[in-house]
Design a protein around this motif. Structure first.
Motif, PDB file in Angstrom:
ATOM      1  N   SER A 126       0.827  -1.210   0.000  1.00 29.87           N
ATOM      2  CA  SER A 126       0.000   0.000   0.000  1.00 29.87           C
ATOM      3  C   SER A 126       0.862   1.261   0.000  1.00 29.87           C
ATOM      4  O   SER A 126       0.442   2.294  -0.497  1.00 29.87           O
ATOM      5  CB  SER A 126      -0.926   0.016   1.229  1.00 29.87           C
ATOM      6  N   GLY A 127       2.069   1.180   0.587  1.00 33.40           N
ATOM      7  CA  GLY A 127       2.967   2.316   0.631  1.00 33.40           C
ATOM      8  C   GLY A 127       3.843   2.416  -0.595  1.00 33.40           C
ATOM      9  O   GLY A 127       3.728   1.632  -1.538  1.00 33.40           O
ATOM     10  N   ASP A 128       4.746   3.398  -0.569  1.00 36.31           N
ATOM     11  CA  ASP A 128       5.659   3.583  -1.695  1.00 36.31           C
ATOM     12  C   ASP A 128       6.986   2.889  -1.418  1.00 36.31           C
ATOM     13  O   ASP A 128       7.131   2.146  -0.440  1.00 36.31           O
ATOM     14  CB  ASP A 128       5.857   5.076  -1.980  1.00 36.31           C
ATOM     15  N   ALA A 129       7.971   3.148  -2.273  1.00 30.75           N
ATOM     16  CA  ALA A 129       9.262   2.474  -2.148  1.00 30.75           C
ATOM     17  C   ALA A 129       9.922   2.763  -0.806  1.00 30.75           C
ATOM     18  O   ALA A 129      10.561   1.892  -0.208  1.00 30.75           O
ATOM     19  CB  ALA A 129      10.181   2.898  -3.291  1.00 30.75           C
ATOM     20  N   ASP A 146       0.097  -8.983  -6.709  1.00 28.76           N
ATOM     21  CA  ASP A 146      -1.033  -8.203  -7.205  1.00 28.76           C
ATOM     22  C   ASP A 146      -0.626  -6.837  -7.739  1.00 28.76           C
ATOM     23  O   ASP A 146      -1.175  -6.379  -8.721  1.00 28.76           O
ATOM     24  CB  ASP A 146      -2.114  -8.050  -6.124  1.00 28.76           C
ATOM     25  N   ARG A 147       0.339  -6.158  -7.081  1.00 29.65           N
ATOM     26  CA  ARG A 147       0.743  -4.831  -7.540  1.00 29.65           C
ATOM     27  C   ARG A 147       2.101  -4.478  -6.958  1.00 29.65           C
ATOM     28  O   ARG A 147       2.612  -5.172  -6.063  1.00 29.65           O
ATOM     29  CB  ARG A 147      -0.280  -3.772  -7.148  1.00 29.65           C
ATOM     30  N   LEU A 148       2.659  -3.380  -7.446  1.00 27.76           N
ATOM     31  CA  LEU A 148       3.938  -2.874  -6.961  1.00 27.76           C
ATOM     32  C   LEU A 148       3.700  -1.680  -6.048  1.00 27.76           C
ATOM     33  O   LEU A 148       2.607  -1.106  -6.044  1.00 27.76           O
ATOM     34  CB  LEU A 148       4.820  -2.466  -8.149  1.00 27.76           C
ATOM     35  N   PRO A 149       4.701  -1.275  -5.253  1.00 22.30           N
ATOM     36  CA  PRO A 149       4.527  -0.088  -4.407  1.00 22.30           C
ATOM     37  C   PRO A 149       4.113   1.120  -5.233  1.00 22.30           C
ATOM     38  O   PRO A 149       4.590   1.325  -6.350  1.00 22.30           O
ATOM     39  CB  PRO A 149       5.920   0.111  -3.785  1.00 22.30           C
ATOM     40  N   SER A 150       3.228   1.904  -4.654  1.00 27.13           N
ATOM     41  CA  SER A 150       2.670   3.043  -5.375  1.00 27.13           C
ATOM     42  C   SER A 150       3.718   4.108  -5.653  1.00 27.13           C
ATOM     43  O   SER A 150       4.607   4.353  -4.848  1.00 27.13           O
ATOM     44  CB  SER A 150       1.524   3.648  -4.546  1.00 27.13           C
ATOM     45  N   GLN A 151       3.584   4.756  -6.793  1.00 31.46           N
ATOM     46  CA  GLN A 151       4.398   5.922  -7.130  1.00 31.46           C
ATOM     47  C   GLN A 151       3.570   7.199  -7.008  1.00 31.46           C
ATOM     48  O   GLN A 151       4.037   8.275  -7.330  1.00 31.46           O
ATOM     49  CB  GLN A 151       4.920   5.809  -8.563  1.00 31.46           C
ATOM     50  N   THR A 152       2.320   7.063  -6.521  1.00 30.56           N
ATOM     51  CA  THR A 152       1.436   8.220  -6.418  1.00 30.56           C
ATOM     52  C   THR A 152       0.845   8.289  -5.032  1.00 30.56           C
ATOM     53  O   THR A 152       1.067   7.438  -4.182  1.00 30.56           O
ATOM     54  CB  THR A 152       0.292   8.124  -7.435  1.00 30.56           C
ATOM     55  N   SER A 153       0.061   9.335  -4.799  1.00 26.16           N
ATOM     56  CA  SER A 153      -0.627   9.504  -3.534  1.00 26.16           C
ATOM     57  C   SER A 153      -1.705   8.447  -3.393  1.00 26.16           C
ATOM     58  O   SER A 153      -2.109   7.822  -4.365  1.00 26.16           O
ATOM     59  CB  SER A 153      -1.255  10.896  -3.470  1.00 26.16           C
ATOM     60  N   LEU A 171      10.029  23.775   1.397  1.00 26.57           N
ATOM     61  CA  LEU A 171      11.263  23.007   1.264  1.00 26.57           C
ATOM     62  C   LEU A 171      11.385  22.467  -0.158  1.00 26.57           C
ATOM     63  O   LEU A 171      10.377  22.254  -0.833  1.00 26.57           O
ATOM     64  CB  LEU A 171      11.261  21.836   2.263  1.00 26.57           C
ATOM     65  N   PRO A 172      12.604  22.240  -0.619  1.00 30.54           N
ATOM     66  CA  PRO A 172      12.757  21.661  -1.958  1.00 30.54           C
ATOM     67  C   PRO A 172      12.182  20.257  -1.990  1.00 30.54           C
ATOM     68  O   PRO A 172      12.236  19.534  -0.990  1.00 30.54           O
ATOM     69  CB  PRO A 172      14.280  21.645  -2.159  1.00 30.54           C
ATOM     70  N   PRO A 173      11.601  19.855  -3.100  1.00 30.50           N
ATOM     71  CA  PRO A 173      10.994  18.514  -3.160  1.00 30.50           C
ATOM     72  C   PRO A 173      12.038  17.423  -3.009  1.00 30.50           C
ATOM     73  O   PRO A 173      13.172  17.557  -3.462  1.00 30.50           O
ATOM     74  CB  PRO A 173      10.357  18.475  -4.553  1.00 30.50           C
ATOM     75  N   ALA A 174      11.625  16.348  -2.332  1.00 26.93           N
ATOM     76  CA  ALA A 174      12.526  15.206  -2.176  1.00 26.93           C
ATOM     77  C   ALA A 174      12.670  14.508  -3.515  1.00 26.93           C
ATOM     78  O   ALA A 174      11.735  14.474  -4.320  1.00 26.93           O
ATOM     79  CB  ALA A 174      11.965  14.233  -1.137  1.00 26.93           C
ATOM     80  N   PRO A 175      13.846  13.957  -3.805  1.00 22.33           N
ATOM     81  CA  PRO A 175      14.002  13.234  -5.066  1.00 22.33           C
ATOM     82  C   PRO A 175      13.087  12.021  -5.086  1.00 22.33           C
ATOM     83  O   PRO A 175      12.813  11.430  -4.042  1.00 22.33           O
ATOM     84  CB  PRO A 175      15.478  12.801  -5.040  1.00 22.33           C
ATOM     85  N   PRO A 176      12.560  11.655  -6.243  1.00 23.51           N
ATOM     86  CA  PRO A 176      11.658  10.496  -6.301  1.00 23.51           C
ATOM     87  C   PRO A 176      12.367   9.228  -5.876  1.00 23.51           C
ATOM     88  O   PRO A 176      13.547   9.043  -6.145  1.00 23.51           O
ATOM     89  CB  PRO A 176      11.254  10.438  -7.787  1.00 23.51           C
ATOM     90  N   ALA A 177      11.618   8.373  -5.149  1.00 21.19           N
ATOM     91  CA  ALA A 177      12.202   7.120  -4.682  1.00 21.19           C
ATOM     92  C   ALA A 177      12.538   6.227  -5.877  1.00 21.19           C
ATOM     93  O   ALA A 177      11.782   6.140  -6.845  1.00 21.19           O
ATOM     94  CB  ALA A 177      11.221   6.398  -3.753  1.00 21.19           C
TER      95      ALA A 177
END
Length: 352
Positions: A126-129, A146-153, A171-177
């Motif tokens: 249900s969470g992200d990387a 069934d699915r991979l960790p989400s890349q979205t909200s 704050l500056p955005p965190a780099p994508p996981a």
């Protein structure tokens, strides 16, 4: 002899969640204040995170974990049956947990499984990387199903909530996981959705909607690709996971877009919500609206009319995932994509 402090003890003393403690002690991201509280509490309690240390593999006691979003969901029940059947044949105990589709609750359960020295884990994430980083650093063998960790909200609309909060704070955005290099056993969503959309188009439907929930961003992307440009984004609607939210999303979709003539529901909870909302709004299936549901569950055939479905092999998915996680110690596991099947019943008809 005094009881050894656990990760839950540290979390309570620091006033944070188990997930935060796990992230701090495994070198993951956390605020400076939270990090300071966690480290101070760990020192005060003389907590030794041996389950996260270099000797982790020597302390492993075996066992398999299984995390799913909802144990009452028929599809996840089928998946769990497959995992349990394979584990039983191998004499492997299984620790079963329900995340409620909540990334924070999922992170807490991951921390507890690490604390319990569970060797292997199968999960419908249900969470992200970032949620899964502690498990990777702990050396746990993980297989997604069934699915991979989400890349979205969680609502499927954009970047993670953490990034949104950082933006609000200036704050500056965190780099994508970075995507996790973790094998998975999944159904061929793209082929399944494409077949359903082509079937509806063949019946004359042009305004087709997609009703999704957490973890369905891949199915939504498959839907966008299937309907082609231009995509009417108003016809792609997400609920947040609960049955009430699914009903609200379906009801809102029907009322805001009375011009739609067909709906593809991304899962059986959403399909149930679409049936109930249509009935409440006096929409006749399939005369007023055609409906295709992802997942073939027993009640789908008992509906009036019976629902056309995109069937995926839930029990086989669980069994194959358990096979992969059990073999992972001997060779590199490879992801598996299982076929889907469109089962045509009575819930779809020609465009009105």
């Amino acid at each position: 002899m005094d009881r050894r402090a656990t990760i839950k003890d540290v979390a309570e003393a620091a006033g944070v969640g188990v997930a935060t403690v796990s992230r701090v002690l495994s070198g993951g991201s956390a605020s400076a204040a939270a990090r300071e509280r966690v480290l101070a509490a760990a020192a005060q309690l003389d907590y030794r995170p041996s389950a996260l240390g270099r000797n982790l593999r020597q302390r492993r006691t075996g066992g398999m974990g299984l995390l799913v979003p909802d144990l009452t969901d028929t599809f996840y029940g089928q998946l769990a049956e497959g995992v349990l059947a394979c584990a039983r044949s191998a004499g492997e105990p299984v620790v079963l947990g329900s995340t409620g589709g909540d990334p924070e609750q999922e992170a807490d359960l991951i921390g507890m499984l690490i604390e319990q020295s569970v060797d292997r884990l199968i999960a419908v994430p249900s969470g992200d990387a970032e949620t899964w980083t502690p498990a990777m650093r702990a050396g746990m063998t993980v297989i997604f199903a069934d699915r991979l960790p989400s890349q979205t909200s969680p609502d499927g609309t954009g970047p993670s909530a953490v990034g949104d909060l950082m933006a609000l704070d200036g704050l500056p955005p965190a780099p994508p996981a970075r995507p996790l290099d973790v094998p998975a056993v999944v159904a061929d969503d793209r082929a399944g959705i494409r077949t359903a959309v082509r079937y509806l188009r063949g019946l004359g439907h042009k305004r087709i909607a997609f009703l999704g929930g957490p973890g369905h961003d891949g199915r939504a992307d498959a839907f966008r690709a299937a309907v082609g440009e231009p995509v009417d984004e108003e016809l792609i609607v997400f609920g947040t996971g609960s049955r009430d939210s699914a009903y609200a999303a379906a009801s809102g979709l029907f009322q805001s877009r009375p011009d739609l003539s067909a709906v593809v529901a991304g899962g059986n909870v959403l399909g149930e919500a679409a049936v109930l909302a249509a009935r409440e709004l006096d929409l006749r299936v399939p005369k007023d609206v055609s409906l295709v549901m992802y997942d073939d569950v027993p009640w789908a055939e008992l509906c009036s009319p019976p629902l056309t479905v995109i069937a995926q092999p839930g029990r086989d998915m669980g069994y194959r995932a358990a096979e992969l996680v059990l073999r992972a110690g001997t060779r590199r596991a490879r992801s598996v994509v299982l076929p889907t099947e469109l089962i045509v019943r009575g819930s779809c008809g020609p465009r009105r």
